[in-house]
Design a protein around this motif. Structure first.
Motif: not given
Length: 208
Positions: A34-58
């Protein structure tokens, strides 16, 4: 999501959206992959928000008003003997030779796409003329969101689910029951509407 009857999505559900001033700050520890994936993101906040939204849709929808629902992927497979013979009504055909039978997986037969299929036990009698009675089980394929007017669809209307025919007439959409005691219902522009899935099989006990 699903099939819309208008160019825009139309009205929003009551209470949808985020009220002003309800933003909160969260902090958490992430380790390993999880830490390695987050470190690879240019915008971690946007990535986390997008991941949570996709989880809610499922998340599984609330079918409480329509009936009890179970994802096909969570059901246990069942194999039963199958005979490759023709049964003619009124003419006896022996079916007691096990050597001629072969096992088939009933779940796979009824749900060729188990990852996108649901088994729903229906409550209500609005579709009795389509062969669906209260207590019957319908198998719904979520990957098919473009049913014909003759097919039966699970429709989401303003956050609630219903089992109807969906018909378009003169640019307007209608939810059409299969019971003359129930009226047709027009889907309006301000409604939040989509086709959730299409019924592929109906399962019920033989009745007198």
């Amino acid at each position: 999501m699903g099939k819309d009857i208008k160019s825009g999505r139309g009205g929003r559900r009551p209470g949808a959206g985020r009220p002003k001033g309800d933003a909160k700050l969260y902090t958490f520890r992430a380790g390993g992959e999880v830490a390695r994936v987050l470190d690879a993101q240019k915008d971690r906040t946007a990535f986390i928000k997008d991941s949570i939204e996709k989880a809610l849709e499922r998340r599984e929808p609330d079918f409480s008003r329509l009936g009890q629902a179970v994802p096909a992927s969570r059901t246990r497979g069942l194999k039963v003997p199958s005979f490759d013979v023709r049964v003619v009504a009124g003419f006896p055909v022996p079916l007691d030779n096990d050597e001629k039978s072969q096992d088939i997986d009933m779940l796979r037969l009824l749900c060729p796409h188990p990852e996108s299929s649901y088994l729903i036990r229906v409550v209500g009698d609005s579709m009795i003329d389509a062969g669906i009675l209260s207590g019957d089980i319908v198998i719904v394929d979520k990957s098919n969101r473009n049913p014909t007017p003759k097919e039966i669809a699970v429709c989401e209307l303003n956050g609630e689910y219903t089992l109807e025919h969906f018909v378009e007439e003169d640019g307007r959409g209608w939810l059409v029951p299969a019971n003359p005691d129930y009226p047709r219902f027009q889907v309006k522009k301000e409604d939040d509407f989509s086709i959730w899935g299409t019924v592929t099989y109906i399962i019920h006990k033989a009745r007198d």
